[in-house]
Design a protein around this motif. Structure first.
Motif, PDB file in Angstrom:
ATOM      1  N   GLU A 219       0.833  -1.209   0.000  1.00  0.00           N
ATOM      2  CA  GLU A 219       0.000   0.000   0.000  1.00  0.00           C
ATOM      3  C   GLU A 219       0.870   1.262   0.000  1.00  0.00           C
ATOM      4  N   MET A 220       0.414   2.290  -0.715  1.00  0.00           N
ATOM      5  CA  MET A 220       1.096   3.583  -0.776  1.00  0.00           C
ATOM      6  C   MET A 220       0.094   4.702  -0.466  1.00  0.00           C
ATOM      7  N   LEU A 221       0.523   5.645   0.346  1.00  0.00           N
ATOM      8  CA  LEU A 221      -0.318   6.780   0.729  1.00  0.00           C
ATOM      9  C   LEU A 221       0.208   8.050   0.056  1.00  0.00           C
ATOM     10  N   ILE A 222      -0.685   8.743  -0.643  1.00  0.00           N
ATOM     11  CA  ILE A 222      -0.338   9.997  -1.321  1.00  0.00           C
ATOM     12  C   ILE A 222      -0.934  11.154  -0.536  1.00  0.00           C
TER      13      ILE A 222
ATOM     14  N   PRO B 166      -2.155  -1.917  -4.757  1.00  0.00           N
ATOM     15  CA  PRO B 166      -2.074  -2.769  -5.952  1.00  0.00           C
ATOM     16  C   PRO B 166      -3.143  -3.863  -5.909  1.00  0.00           C
ATOM     17  N   LEU B 167      -3.758  -4.121  -7.058  1.00  0.00           N
ATOM     18  CA  LEU B 167      -4.750  -5.182  -7.192  1.00  0.00           C
ATOM     19  C   LEU B 167      -4.142  -6.268  -8.079  1.00  0.00           C
ATOM     20  N   GLN B 168      -3.873  -7.430  -7.437  1.00  0.00           N
ATOM     21  CA  GLN B 168      -3.291  -8.554  -8.173  1.00  0.00           C
ATOM     22  C   GLN B 168      -4.423  -9.401  -8.750  1.00  0.00           C
ATOM     23  N   ARG B 169      -4.478  -9.482 -10.063  1.00  0.00           N
ATOM     24  CA  ARG B 169      -5.569 -10.173 -10.742  1.00  0.00           C
ATOM     25  C   ARG B 169      -5.246 -11.653 -10.926  1.00  0.00           C
TER      26      ARG B 169
ATOM     27  N   ASN C 222       8.573  12.690  -5.246  1.00  0.00           N
ATOM     28  CA  ASN C 222       8.283  11.551  -4.386  1.00  0.00           C
ATOM     29  C   ASN C 222       9.573  10.918  -3.863  1.00  0.00           C
ATOM     30  N   LYS C 223       9.440  10.279  -2.713  1.00  0.00           N
ATOM     31  CA  LYS C 223      10.549   9.544  -2.118  1.00  0.00           C
ATOM     32  C   LYS C 223      10.077   8.126  -1.808  1.00  0.00           C
ATOM     33  N   PRO C 224      10.015   7.264  -2.822  1.00  0.00           N
ATOM     34  CA  PRO C 224       9.477   5.910  -2.611  1.00  0.00           C
ATOM     35  C   PRO C 224      10.233   5.121  -1.560  1.00  0.00           C
TER      36      PRO C 224
ATOM     37  N   ALA D 106       4.469   2.292 -10.236  1.00  0.00           N
ATOM     38  CA  ALA D 106       4.378   0.946 -10.798  1.00  0.00           C
ATOM     39  C   ALA D 106       5.745   0.280 -10.833  1.00  0.00           C
ATOM     40  N   LYS D 107       6.756   1.029 -11.161  1.00  0.00           N
ATOM     41  CA  LYS D 107       8.107   0.472 -11.182  1.00  0.00           C
ATOM     42  C   LYS D 107       8.589   0.126  -9.784  1.00  0.00           C
ATOM     43  N   PHE D 108       8.158   0.887  -8.784  1.00  0.00           N
ATOM     44  CA  PHE D 108       8.612   0.680  -7.416  1.00  0.00           C
ATOM     45  C   PHE D 108       8.087  -0.636  -6.845  1.00  0.00           C
ATOM     46  N   ILE D 109       6.832  -0.997  -7.177  1.00  0.00           N
ATOM     47  CA  ILE D 109       6.250  -2.220  -6.616  1.00  0.00           C
ATOM     48  C   ILE D 109       6.201  -3.355  -7.635  1.00  0.00           C
ATOM     49  N   GLY D 110       6.584  -3.101  -8.885  1.00  0.00           N
ATOM     50  CA  GLY D 110       6.602  -4.154  -9.888  1.00  0.00           C
ATOM     51  C   GLY D 110       5.257  -4.457 -10.494  1.00  0.00           C
ATOM     52  N   SER D 111       4.408  -3.452 -10.697  1.00  0.00           N
ATOM     53  CA  SER D 111       3.087  -3.653 -11.299  1.00  0.00           C
ATOM     54  C   SER D 111       3.047  -3.003 -12.679  1.00  0.00           C
TER      55      SER D 111
END
Length: 285
Positions: free
Chosen positions: A146-149, A165-168, A219-221, A235-240
């Motif tokens: 989870e990420m909070l903006i 993220p929603l993993q299908r 941002n500072k992921p 998306a790149k940070f969590i691989g989605s």
């Protein structure tokens, strides 16, 4: 004779003195008492400008131009440029108004259509043609990613946007903006009711990636600090996959209060929220 005498008395009356003709003073030669030479005294008053010896007409003394054969200064050029620039900006806003009106009408037409099942694979380059299209997707929320903006303000209260993220089922993972939560419920331990487990179906709007403005910090992921929804970066940070879906809900004040108290994200309504102030800009320019 009596009639003429009456006329003379009327003319000599003091009340009619204004109608009497003004007699011009006669000039007489005067003699100098010492040498006996005659001279003519200067007239103190002139009845017409031409009678004044010091009078000069415009023919005798024509006016001179103050500036001759000089280039215009920057001030005059600026005064001429201001209305031209304002006219150009006003004309540009007319085209912008037409473009924004057509864009809003196109988005509203997409929202009125029934939800479209999200394909297993989505081409990121094709999202522009489906911006604001209602879609639904089924999968499992990855709350551990989870990420909070934020901060984000909702009804005058500080909080955050929850992006999960929603993993299908096919293995494809998308980013879902679930909505707003208050700042006091930032920790997941304080909002367990807003962390559904197991398969869920999300209905929302497929959105084109956002554009960052110059005033928003980066941002500072690595520190878990997100100030702007940079879809590519997140998306790149969590691989989605760089697919962004905004979960929607029916506008309901009571339901929104219950969600806020339980820590369940408050989704956005299915409506176009683009501003269209170009008519005001036209009259401003």
């Amino acid at each position: 004779m009596k009639f003429q005498a009456s006329i003379l008395r009327i003319l000599k009356s003091p009340s009619l003195a204004v109608f009497r003709p003004i007699s011009r003073p006669t000039l007489q030669l005067r003699a100098c008492p010492s040498c006996g030479q005659s001279w003519l005294p200067r007239r103190r008053y002139a009845h017409t400008p031409a009678d004044d010896p010091s009078y000069e007409s415009i023919v005798d003394n024509p006016p001179l131009l103050v500036k001759q054969n000089q280039k215009h200064g920057p001030g005059l050029i600026l005064l001429v440029a201001i209305p031209a620039i304002a006219f150009g900006l006003g004309t540009w806003q007319i085209f912008r108004l037409k473009w924004k009106t057509e864009l809003i009408a196109r988005f509203e037409d997409r929202i009125l259509r029934p939800p479209l099942p999200l394909p297993p694979r989505v081409d990121p380059d094709a999202i522009k043609d489906f911006d604001y299209r209602r879609v639904d997707a089924t999968g499992v929320f990855r709350h551990d990613q989870e990420m909070l903006i934020g901060p984000r303000v909702h009804d005058g209260k500080d909080g955050f946007l929850v992006v999960t993220p929603l993993q299908r089922e096919d293995g494809c993972t998308i980013l879902v903006n679930r909505g707003w939560i208050p700042k006091k419920l930032k920790r997941q331990a304080d909002r367990k009711a807003g962390l559904p487990m197991g398969p869920v179906t999300v209905e929302g709007l497929l959105r084109e990636p956002w554009k960052k403005n110059m005033f928003t910090p980066n941002n500072k992921p690595e520190l878990g600090e997100f100030y702007f929804p940079d879809v590519e970066q997140m998306a790149k940070f969590i691989g989605s996959d760089p697919i962004w879906v905004e979960e929607t809900m029916q506008p309901d004040l009571i339901k929104a209060y219950d969600r806020e108290a339980a820590g369940i994200p408050i989704g956005r309504p299915a409506a176009v929220n683009l501003r269209n102030n170009h008519t005001q800009y036209i009259f401003t320019w």
